[in-house]
Write a protein that holds these residues in place. Structure first.
Motif, PDB file in Angstrom:
ATOM      1  N   TRP A 129      18.363  -2.206  23.821  1.00 39.21           N
ATOM      2  CA  TRP A 129      19.702  -1.660  23.586  1.00 39.21           C
ATOM      3  C   TRP A 129      19.885  -0.256  24.169  1.00 39.21           C
ATOM      4  O   TRP A 129      21.020   0.206  24.287  1.00 39.21           O
ATOM      5  N   GLN A 130      18.800   0.413  24.548  1.00 31.40           N
ATOM      6  CA  GLN A 130      18.972   1.734  25.147  1.00 31.40           C
ATOM      7  C   GLN A 130      19.015   1.671  26.679  1.00 31.40           C
ATOM      8  O   GLN A 130      19.195   2.696  27.318  1.00 31.40           O
ATOM      9  N   ARG A 131      18.888   0.464  27.245  1.00 25.42           N
ATOM     10  CA  ARG A 131      19.111   0.314  28.685  1.00 25.42           C
ATOM     11  C   ARG A 131      20.562  -0.108  28.919  1.00 25.42           C
ATOM     12  O   ARG A 131      20.862  -1.107  29.561  1.00 25.42           O
ATOM     13  N   HIS A 132      21.454   0.680  28.333  1.00 24.70           N
ATOM     14  CA  HIS A 132      22.886   0.430  28.402  1.00 24.70           C
ATOM     15  C   HIS A 132      23.614   1.699  28.834  1.00 24.70           C
ATOM     16  O   HIS A 132      23.020   2.779  28.903  1.00 24.70           O
ATOM     17  N   ALA A 133      24.903   1.567  29.055  1.00 24.78           N
ATOM     18  CA  ALA A 133      25.707   2.670  29.590  1.00 24.78           C
ATOM     19  C   ALA A 133      25.567   3.939  28.747  1.00 24.78           C
ATOM     20  O   ALA A 133      25.466   5.043  29.291  1.00 24.78           O
ATOM     21  N   TYR A 134      25.578   3.791  27.432  1.00 26.59           N
ATOM     22  CA  TYR A 134      25.409   4.926  26.528  1.00 26.59           C
ATOM     23  C   TYR A 134      24.218   4.660  25.609  1.00 26.59           C
ATOM     24  O   TYR A 134      24.304   4.748  24.383  1.00 26.59           O
ATOM     25  N   GLY A 135      23.101   4.354  26.240  1.00 25.38           N
ATOM     26  CA  GLY A 135      21.911   3.954  25.511  1.00 25.38           C
ATOM     27  C   GLY A 135      21.322   5.031  24.628  1.00 25.38           C
ATOM     28  O   GLY A 135      20.500   4.743  23.753  1.00 25.38           O
ATOM     29  N   GLU A 136      21.739   6.276  24.828  1.00 29.01           N
ATOM     30  CA  GLU A 136      21.245   7.353  23.970  1.00 29.01           C
ATOM     31  C   GLU A 136      21.727   7.204  22.520  1.00 29.01           C
ATOM     32  O   GLU A 136      21.065   7.654  21.579  1.00 29.01           O
ATOM     33  N   GLN A 137      22.886   6.580  22.330  1.00 37.52           N
ATOM     34  CA  GLN A 137      23.498   6.561  20.997  1.00 37.52           C
ATOM     35  C   GLN A 137      22.752   5.706  19.973  1.00 37.52           C
ATOM     36  O   GLN A 137      22.482   6.187  18.864  1.00 37.52           O
ATOM     37  N   PRO A 138      22.380   4.454  20.254  1.00 43.44           N
ATOM     38  CA  PRO A 138      21.634   3.713  19.226  1.00 43.44           C
ATOM     39  C   PRO A 138      20.250   4.292  18.953  1.00 43.44           C
ATOM     40  O   PRO A 138      19.726   4.137  17.848  1.00 43.44           O
ATOM     41  N   VAL A 139      19.662   4.974  19.948  1.00 37.65           N
ATOM     42  CA  VAL A 139      18.365   5.613  19.721  1.00 37.65           C
ATOM     43  C   VAL A 139      18.459   6.600  18.565  1.00 37.65           C
ATOM     44  O   VAL A 139      17.563   6.682  17.708  1.00 37.65           O
ATOM     45  N   ARG A 140      19.557   7.348  18.510  1.00 36.12           N
ATOM     46  CA  ARG A 140      19.752   8.317  17.428  1.00 36.12           C
ATOM     47  C   ARG A 140      20.440   7.692  16.219  1.00 36.12           C
ATOM     48  O   ARG A 140      20.349   8.219  15.106  1.00 36.12           O
ATOM     49  N   GLY A 141      21.104   6.541  16.432  1.00 35.77           N
ATOM     50  CA  GLY A 141      21.861   5.950  15.338  1.00 35.77           C
ATOM     51  C   GLY A 141      21.000   5.293  14.282  1.00 35.77           C
ATOM     52  O   GLY A 141      21.246   5.448  13.069  1.00 35.77           O
TER      53      GLY A 141
END
Length: 799
Positions: free
Chosen positions: A383-395
């Protein structure tokens, strides 16, 4: 010898080989007939008598995460078959590290008829794949001369080692980081250095972004799952990506046997879900943060969250625990309840419209996560190899904090796994004199406009780059074209010889990337040299893989190539220090034993082939910080878990880099107007029959799990597609042909095409093998500058 006694020359049936994929343990079987004539005898410690079988310890060294031990059975100088780990008693707390089907099929790579045999130089246009044979002297003289010229003209910053994970080892390491050593890095450091890279294609957003929350990146070891009552896997499919016997999936199975409830959240009903899940929750790609926000909404509004934990350990959950001088309405709680700028409560109904997950399912999942303790939340890397993959990493870590599961046995911080490892020394490489580095995903941009790139483009160690990349050294890598985004764009860039002036490829096959070489060098396999590899998971181990057979034809190892180039460039004696590869391995073992006296001697390690360590306790990240925060603060600026990050706030890009984890609608996501033209979201998961692109040319693995596009029956029916049909998948960037797998195991509106198939364009430029990277977009993520290669809108038609 009578012909009928040469059992290793008799292929087993395909049916028997395919059956091995279901039989996860025990013996292996002899694989297919030799594909080219090898008269090489066994070498090193594996000299085999003419009529006797010798068993020699070796390994897999590929980037699946397993790196399992193998035992090569050798007869008359030929590897006849492989078995795997049979050491000790197989037990849940100390499992055998048994190889998967890929490891057991290694003979099909080793004796493949397409093995590169001789050094070659390009004679056609770059990328045409036209080469002629040359001598090693000509190849090495050409490389040395070009390196001198380019260094003199542009400086060492123009030299780049392309990102690669085809080979792991303390000498022949293809993945280059500041923490690693090895032959290639040592050579280029002594030559004056090279442009470095950071991040990986696997984990760019994960490894770059998680420290904004915790200060470090620390995951639970898989054996921690044995103490969990609830395990929720988000985008994690270890049954395919971590298949080895001592790997992650083994511990999921053990946890399930002990009574843990397991839930899988993924657009696909993966093999992991099939094996262990009590519940599968399908979700539209790129929308994970909408689900996480809605889960938080349920916990807050039903008062299920651990407010005392949040008050004590966290920054920015609510308005009472925000940094000074930040305007009201910017806390995580305000965002969730709709009290922030967007004035939108993140209700389950709001999330259902975005994610496709029913609101009642969201409510049920939130209550389970909040009330079943200990709960371990695991995020995979998909899920972090996506356009805004930074967000679920912190979510996801926010949910771990809201439920008080951080620092708790059986719980976890909401990150990916960590593991028990065995630290092993490296062949020393020294320091890189060039301090500049770039995000590994942006190397094509550095070829085109490196001299313009600055910190805003992710440059570290320098204010800006001084030059474009002029040399690419591509060792054991198919990332040059096949694994990089937008293969057609990449091929156009590499075809221009005025941009990158020298491409060196050192590999064992003419991969799609190798077709773009100027100088093509034939490498040895790891069965034809010696090295040490390590592994970290629920247990830790190190493997000494012996040289089993001699290299065929004129194949040469990386250390030999670097040693010969160092001679030509004037530092040969300093490079080798008079040592052979075995001498360096003895040095590595000696250095390792200084730090760990229990590590075996060189002779014992080499003879046995593996050194295992059974952990006493699972790794529980941030346990000290939770038990004694005064003396063990988190390594963030505030010393707390930063749900709100002042560092991200200071970047002043709230739309794409918010200070708290948010749902940011993705380009080419389900809300992009481009869906009118390309209505299907295409993801590209890892595949059990390959390690990235390695093994794609092994025919038996193709038969076991062919390249195919998963498509939901509803989407297939609209297009007149039946199971097994040839289909064309396309968008504005390119097109590929593959087989359709019509299955309800994927969410409607989503298709799945496994990454790693070798790019094989026809005369019209249409790929004919199902290479997903003709569809993917070169568009680095906003914070980590990582790859978003699961973010693609496509159309599918019957071919």
């Amino acid at each position: 010898m009578a012909e009928d006694t040469k059992l290793w020359l008799k292929p087993i049936s395909r049916r028997k080989f395919l059956a091995l994929s279901a039989a996860a343990a025990g013996g292996a079987a002899a694989l297919a007939t030799l594909s080219w004539d090898s008269k090489a005898g066994a070498a090193g410690g594996g000299a085999a008598a003419a009529t006797e079988e010798t068993i020699i310890p070796t390994s897999c060294v590929h980037n699946c995460g397993g790196r399992c031990p193998l035992n090569a059975h050798v007869k008359d100088g030929v590897i006849t078959w492989f078995t795997s780990d049979q050491e000790g008693n197989d037990s849940p707390d100390f499992p055998q590290a048994r190889a998967c089907l890929k490891g057991r099929s290694q003979r099909k790579r080793l004796y493949h008829p397409d093995r590169l045999k001789y050094p070659m130089k390009r004679v056609g246009k770059r990328g045409e794949g036209k080469f002629e044979r040359i001598s090693w002297d000509e190849a090495l003289d050409t490389i040395a001369g070009e390196l001198r010229r380019i260094k003199s003209t542009y400086g060492n910053e123009a030299i780049y080692i392309n990102y690669a994970t085809g080979i792991y080892g303390q000498i022949s390491q293809s993945w280059i980081t500041p923490a690693f050593g090895g032959a290639l890095k040592r050579f280029l450091n002594m030559f004056g250095g090279f442009l470095g890279y950071y991040n990986t294609y696997s984990t760019a957003c994960y490894s770059y972004t998680a420290p904004f929350t915790y200060g470090t990146v620390e995951g639970v070891s898989p054996d921690n799952l044995l103490y969990s009552k609830l395990i929720v896997l988000f985008a994690d499919n270890s049954a395919e990506t971590r298949m080895g016997g001592a790997n992650h999936h083994y511990f999921l199975l053990q946890a399930k046997e002990k009574g843990a409830r397991i839930i899988v959240v993924d657009p696909r009903y993966t093999d992991t879900a099939v094996n262990v899940a009590d519940e599968w929750i399908p979700i539209r790609p790129t929308t994970d943060n909408a689900l996480l926000a809605a889960l938080a909404y349920v916990m807050i509004t039903e008062n299920l969250h651990d407010q005392a934990f949040l008050d004590k350990y966290c920054l920015g959950f609510d308005e009472e625990h925000m940094p000074p001088d930040v305007p009201p309405g910017n806390s995580f709680k305000s965002y969730i309840l709709g009290l922030g700028e967007d004035r939108t409560p993140k209700t389950p109904a709001w999330a259902e419209a975005i994610t496709g997950v029913p609101r009642n399912t969201i409510i049920k999942l939130a209550r389970q996560i909040a009330t079943i303790k200990p709960c371990c939340l695991i995020q995979g890397w998909g899920w972090q190899r996506h356009a805004y993959g930074e967000q679920p990493v912190r979510g996801l870590p926010v949910l771990a904090a809201m439920t008080g599961n951080i620092g708790l046995k059986g719980g976890g911080p909401g990150l990916y796994y960590g593991g028990h490892g065995v630290p092993v020394a490296w062949m020393p490489a020294g320091e890189n004199p060039v301090k500049a580095s770039i995000p590994c995903f942006m190397w094509t941009e550095a070829i085109e406009r490196g001299h313009e790139m600055t910190a805003a483009d992710g440059v570290k160690g320098a204010d800006k780059l001084s030059t474009d990349i002029k040399v690419v050294w591509n060792y054991a890598s198919n990332t040059l074209v096949n694994q990089h985004a937008d293969a057609n764009r990449t091929a156009r860039i590499l075809s221009d010889e005025k941009k990158c002036e020298l491409i060196i490829v050192h590999d064992i096959f003419l991969t799609p990337s190798a077709r773009f070489a100027d100088i093509l060098l034939p490498d040895v396999t790891h069965f034809e040299r010696e090295d040490i590899v390590t592994f970290a998971s629920g247990i830790g181990y190190a493997i000494y893989h012996q040289k089993v057979i001699d290299p065929p034809h004129e194949c040469r190892s990386l250390y030999w190539v670097c040693s010969e180039l160092a001679k030509r460039l004037g530092f040969g004696d300093r490079y080798t220090e008079g040592k052979t590869e075995e001498d360096w391995l003895r040095y590595i073992v000696e250095e390792t034993r200084k730090a760990n006296p229990d590590f075996p001697t060189f002779e014992e390690f080499r003879r046995k082939g593996i050194y295992k360590v059974a952990p006493r306790e699972p790794i529980i990240p941030y346990k000290k910080q939770i038990e004694d925060p005064a003396n063990n603060p988190f390594k963030t600026p505030s010393g707390k878990i930063e749900i709100f990050s002042p560092r991200l706030w200071a970047m002043n890009n709230p739309r794409e880099i918010p200070a708290i984890p948010k749902y940011v609608p993705a380009w080419e996501g389900p809300e992009d107007p481009l869906k009118e033209k390309y209505p299907l979201q295409c993801i590209s998961p890892h595949y059990k029959r390959r390690v990235h692109s390695t093994f794609d040319n092994v025919a038996w693995l193709e038969e076991a799990a062919r390249q195919e596009l998963w498509i939901n029956p509803a989407d297939a029916e609209k297009r007149g597609i039946r199971d097994g049909d040839r289909v064309k998948v396309f968008n504005d960037r390119g097109a590929t042909i593959t087989y359709a797998r019509v299955t309800p195991r994927i969410l409607p509106g989503v298709v799945s095409l496994p990454q790693g198939a070798w790019w094989t364009p026809d005369p019209d430029g249409v790929d004919t093998r199902g290479c997903v990277n003709v569809l993917t977009k070169y568009h680095p993520t906003p914070l980590a500058h990582g790859n978003p290669q699961h973010t693609n809108l496509v159309q599918v038609v019957k071919a």
